[in-house]
Design a protein around this motif. Structure first.
Motif, mmCIF file in Angstrom:
data_model
loop_
_atom_site.group_PDB
_atom_site.id
_atom_site.type_symbol
_atom_site.label_atom_id
_atom_site.label_comp_id
_atom_site.label_asym_id
_atom_site.label_seq_id
_atom_site.Cartn_x
_atom_site.Cartn_y
_atom_site.Cartn_z
ATOM 1 N N MET A 1 0.802 -1.220 0.000
ATOM 2 C CA MET A 1 0.000 0.000 0.000
ATOM 3 C C MET A 1 0.837 1.274 0.000
ATOM 4 N N HIS A 2 2.106 1.218 0.478
ATOM 5 C CA HIS A 2 2.896 2.433 0.668
ATOM 6 C C HIS A 2 4.185 2.389 -0.156
ATOM 7 N N THR A 3 4.760 3.552 -0.356
ATOM 8 C CA THR A 3 5.994 3.651 -1.164
ATOM 9 C C THR A 3 7.214 3.199 -0.377
ATOM 10 N N GLN A 4 7.152 3.289 0.964
ATOM 11 C CA GLN A 4 8.301 2.860 1.761
ATOM 12 C C GLN A 4 8.484 1.335 1.663
ATOM 13 N N GLU A 5 9.764 0.909 1.744
ATOM 14 C CA GLU A 5 10.067 -0.531 1.790
ATOM 15 C C GLU A 5 9.997 -0.981 3.246
ATOM 16 N N ILE A 6 9.024 -1.820 3.558
ATOM 17 C CA ILE A 6 8.811 -2.283 4.938
ATOM 18 C C ILE A 6 9.235 -3.750 5.010
ATOM 19 N N VAL A 7 10.296 -4.023 5.784
ATOM 20 C CA VAL A 7 10.919 -5.355 5.832
ATOM 21 C C VAL A 7 10.665 -5.964 7.207
ATOM 22 N N PHE A 8 10.248 -7.234 7.235
ATOM 23 C CA PHE A 8 10.063 -7.959 8.499
ATOM 24 C C PHE A 8 11.085 -9.085 8.594
ATOM 25 N N GLN A 9 11.691 -9.243 9.778
ATOM 26 C CA GLN A 9 12.667 -10.317 10.012
ATOM 27 C C GLN A 9 12.362 -10.999 11.339
ATOM 28 N N HIS A 10 12.516 -12.325 11.358
ATOM 29 C CA HIS A 10 12.437 -13.093 12.606
ATOM 30 C C HIS A 10 13.747 -13.850 12.773
ATOM 31 N N LEU A 11 14.445 -13.566 13.880
ATOM 32 C CA LEU A 11 15.727 -14.216 14.156
ATOM 33 C C LEU A 11 15.618 -15.039 15.429
ATOM 34 N N GLY A 12 16.398 -16.124 15.485
ATOM 35 C CA GLY A 12 16.513 -16.891 16.734
ATOM 36 C C GLY A 12 15.461 -17.972 16.875
ATOM 37 N N ASP A 13 15.099 -18.264 18.145
ATOM 38 C CA ASP A 13 14.238 -19.401 18.469
ATOM 39 C C ASP A 13 12.761 -19.056 18.228
ATOM 40 N N SER A 14 11.952 -20.113 18.082
ATOM 41 C CA SER A 14 10.504 -19.923 18.084
ATOM 42 C C SER A 14 10.054 -19.735 19.540
ATOM 43 N N PHE A 15 8.868 -19.152 19.751
ATOM 44 C CA PHE A 15 8.418 -18.881 21.106
ATOM 45 C C PHE A 15 6.902 -18.870 21.145
ATOM 46 N N SER A 16 6.365 -18.901 22.368
ATOM 47 C CA SER A 16 4.914 -18.874 22.556
ATOM 48 C C SER A 16 4.608 -18.005 23.775
ATOM 49 N N VAL A 17 3.735 -17.007 23.589
ATOM 50 C CA VAL A 17 3.326 -16.140 24.694
ATOM 51 C C VAL A 17 1.806 -16.072 24.722
ATOM 52 N N SER A 18 1.267 -15.495 25.792
ATOM 53 C CA SER A 18 -0.185 -15.412 25.939
ATOM 54 C C SER A 18 -0.787 -14.533 24.837
ATOM 55 N N LYS A 19 -2.091 -14.767 24.535
ATOM 56 C CA LYS A 19 -2.760 -14.028 23.468
ATOM 57 C C LYS A 19 -2.827 -12.526 23.794
ATOM 58 N N SER A 20 -3.027 -12.194 25.080
ATOM 59 C CA SER A 20 -3.077 -10.767 25.432
ATOM 60 C C SER A 20 -1.736 -10.096 25.172
ATOM 61 N N SER A 21 -0.634 -10.811 25.450
ATOM 62 C CA SER A 21 0.700 -10.243 25.180
ATOM 63 C C SER A 21 0.916 -10.088 23.679
ATOM 64 N N GLU A 22 0.461 -11.080 22.883
ATOM 65 C CA GLU A 22 0.597 -10.983 21.425
ATOM 66 C C GLU A 22 -0.134 -9.740 20.895
ATOM 67 N N ILE A 23 -1.339 -9.505 21.412
ATOM 68 C CA ILE A 23 -2.130 -8.358 20.942
ATOM 69 C C ILE A 23 -1.399 -7.050 21.257
ATOM 70 N N ASN A 24 -0.865 -6.929 22.479
ATOM 71 C CA ASN A 24 -0.182 -5.689 22.869
ATOM 72 C C ASN A 24 1.093 -5.465 22.060
ATOM 73 N N ILE A 25 1.850 -6.532 21.812
ATOM 74 C CA ILE A 25 3.069 -6.395 21.000
ATOM 75 C C ILE A 25 2.697 -5.984 19.577
ATOM 76 N N PHE A 26 1.612 -6.594 19.034
ATOM 77 C CA PHE A 26 1.167 -6.255 17.680
ATOM 78 C C PHE A 26 0.733 -4.785 17.608
ATOM 79 N N ARG A 27 0.033 -4.308 18.668
ATOM 80 C CA ARG A 27 -0.404 -2.899 18.680
ATOM 81 C C ARG A 27 0.809 -1.952 18.704
#
Length: 645
Positions: A529-555
């Motif tokens: 949607m935008h002209t900027q180049e938006i890059v996502f990276q995931h490094l290291g181990d996989s992990f699992s956190v509570s759904k409320s924590s996921e929502i806050n990190i996403f926000r």
């Protein structure tokens, strides 16, 4: 044999600081692609760690590159970099230069405590005094390192191993063996296979010296299992060296030759001159044991031992002794006598070094015993005087006793009272913390419910009305009215905006996927949607956190990326989530115009909202912004995130 086992083990723990999931080639590709200095620091550190297994020159080169990018990024991970460079110098035999880097690393840690890294620096500081036989310094820094890591098995097994080498070098075999067995047991329990490998290898050498060959075989079988499991050239070199020595001792010459040639192959692969010379010395010793004296002298004469400090060469005593005997066997008596004198001189220097240590200890023991005797005489005289005084002043003594009892009782009562107050204060703080978390959680849940309500109303109400209007206007298109066409086009744009707002308020990906997938999908859609180049990276181990924590990190990701798009005038935005053990790190960086955090921090609902979410997650946020761009780094403890559930 003291130098045989003096192996620098810091890199074991430095490597465990990073997720070793990428090959050297893929790391180089990532390094060439990235434009962000902090990412370049991490990649150069990873490359330095990988090269340390077989190429110290390249390890040093990438360590220095990491240093340059760190200085450009306001000293990012500077303590880790200085420690890494110090270990490179240590492996290259440059002890003074290594200590200079360790001092710099400790200086970087002076402001905030880091027990693990500080303990590792002290451990390597101790090792840097090994070649100078300064046992006092070795023990001082080794004990400091152990004291910092008493409750950390991963580091403790490494430190106990080095501590055992210090005692063994000083001639105290029993103490060295005690700490070596502790290192083996702890490393086996904590799955630290590299330390376990070094421990069983050293125990095998001790068993060979004591002619306990079956016990040595048992240790070496376990060592080779670890060698195959880890595919480490360093570990395999030392295991095959020990195996070659054992097989030579029990006259299995063919097996010994195969093992020693394999050990030399691993040493050449790593380009470590000390290890290459050690394997050649044992091959010459093997030919001597075979009575093949001519070949033995040829091997010994090809070894260039003169360019090194003789006491640092592994098996130097075997080199001089068997070389002199082999020369005598083939008739070179003058050369044999010359080498025999060198062997005697070498043995004297080793004995002198140990005797100096033992003499100093004996002197201290003598002075201590003499002082104890003087104290005993004084004590007897004082006791006699006290008995006489006691006979004359029984009542006064009783009074002093009662006073002392009352004083102690009062002190204990006061301490108990203080302890109760302290516990009450801690309980109050804990209750306040629980109340704050409960309040924040209620606010967050209320905000999410309101977002869901608005999103549904937009989707089911406004979006439906717009669609109905579009349908009616479309039926009039047969009139070929230009204004109606423009109105239909405007309604299409409005529908897309309503859907985008609805999805932004309640992202559907978080209902069906985890945080990594949702963030990656979010960045991908923004990129479209935008002209900027938006890059996502995931490094290291996989992990699992509570759904409320996921929502806050996403926000938080939504808010910070939105800020960069709206205000930063950036060309590139990098979103990175990395995880190692129980530490989760979120980094959002752009190359925009930056801002002054002091003037912006107190203004704006968005930043205050972000700070509230950071507080709820019990995380730490660090902001760096200048004319080269803006970087947000948020560090979180996964255990605390799951406690928020």
């Amino acid at each position: 044999m003291k130098k045989t086992f003096s192996i620098l083990l810091f890199l074991v723990f430095f490597l465990s600081t990073f997720a070793q999931t990428s090959t050297i080639d893929s790391l180089k590709v990532e390094l060439a692609k990235t434009k962000i200095d902090t990412v370049k620091v991490n990649l150069n550190l990873l490359l330095s760690s990988n090269y340390s297994e077989f190429d110290l020159k390249m390890a040093t080169k990438y360590g220095n590159d990491a240093l340059q990018y760190s200085l450009k990024s306001q000293n990012y991970k500077l303590a880790d970099i200085y420690t890494n460079l110090g270990v490179c110098e240590l492996n290259n035999g440059k002890d003074i230069e290594a200590r200079a880097y360790f001092e710099k690393a400790l200086g970087e840690l002076a402001i905030k405590e880091n027990k693990t890294l500080r303990g590792l620096i002290y451990g390597n500081y101790s090792t840097s005094y090994e070649r100078s036989n300064d046992f006092e310094k070795q023990l001082e820094y080794s004990l400091k390192a152990i004291d910092l890591n008493k409750e950390n098995d991963v580091e403790l097994c490494f430190l106990y191993y080095n501590h055992s080498l210090i005692y063994e070098s000083a001639g105290f075999h029993d103490e060295g063996l005690h700490y070596l067995k502790l290192a083996k047991d702890i490393s086996e329990r904590s799955n630290e296979f590299r330390i376990e490998a070094y421990s069983v290898q050293l125990l095998a050498y001790y068993a060979i010296n004591d002619k306990e060959y079956e016990l040595a075989k048992k240790y070496l079988i376990r060592g080779k299992e670890i060698c195959e499991q880890m595919s480490s050239a360093e570990i395999c070199h030392h295991m095959y060296m020990a195996s070659g020595m054992l097989l030579t001792e029990i006259d299995n010459f063919e097996g010994a030759e195969a093992s020693l040639l394999k050990a030399k192959e691993f040493a050449l692969q790593r380009k470590i001159k000390y290890d290459i010379i050690a394997s050649e010395i044992l091959l010459g010793n093997l030919e001597f044991k075979r009575d093949n004296y001519k070949k033995s002298t040829q091997i010994f004469n090809s070894i260039n031992i003169d360019s090194f400090d003789i006491e640092t060469i592994v098996y130097a005593n075997i080199f001089y002794k068997n070389r002199s005997l082999a020369e005598g066997k083939i008739g070179n008596y003058r050369k044999s006598n010359q080498l025999l004198n060198q062997y005697v001189a070498f043995g004297d220097s080793i004995r002198l070094s140990k005797n100096r240590t033992l003499l100093a200890q004996a002197d201290r023991k003598y002075k201590s015993e003499k002082k104890d005797k003087e104290l005993l005489v004084q004590k007897l005289a004082l006791q006699k005087q006290e008995n006489e005084i006691q006979k004359k002043n029984n009542q006064m003594t009783l009074l002093y006793g009662i006073s002392l009892f009352l004083l102690v009782a009062s002190l204990l009562t006061w301490l108990i009272y203080q302890q109760k107050n302290k516990r009450k204060s801690q309980e109050i703080v804990a209750l306040k913390r629980e109340h704050q978390i409960s309040t924040l959680e209620s606010l967050m849940q209320g905000e999410e419910k309101e977002r869901l309500r608005i999103a549904k109303e937009l989707h089911d109400g406004v979006n439906g009305d717009l669609s109905a209007i579009k349908l009616k206007l479309s039926s009039l298109l047969e009139m070929n009215n230009k204004v109606i066409k423009e109105a239909v086009s405007m309604i299409d744009d409005s529908c897309r905006q309503v859907r985008a707002i609805s999805h932004n308020l309640v992202p559907p990906t978080l209902d069906n996927f985890n945080l990594i997938e949702a963030a990656e999908d979010y960045c991908f859609n923004l990129n479209e949607m935008h002209t900027q180049e938006i890059v996502f990276q995931h490094l290291g181990d996989s992990f699992s956190v509570s759904k409320s924590s996921e929502i806050n990190i996403f926000r938080i990701i939504q808010e910070l990326v939105s800020n960069s798009i709206k205000h930063a005038e950036a060309d590139e935005i990098n979103v990175q989530i990395s995880c190692h053990e129980n530490q989760l790190s979120l980094s959002i960086e752009d190359n925009g115009i930056g801002f002054d955090p002091k003037t912006v921090k107190s203004k704006g609902i968005g930043l205050n909202n972000i700070q509230s979410r950071v507080n709820y997650l019990q995380a730490i946020m660090d902001v760096l912004s200048n004319e080269d761009g803006t970087s947000y780094t948020i560090e979180m403890d996964i255990n605390k995130l799951n406690d928020n559930n």
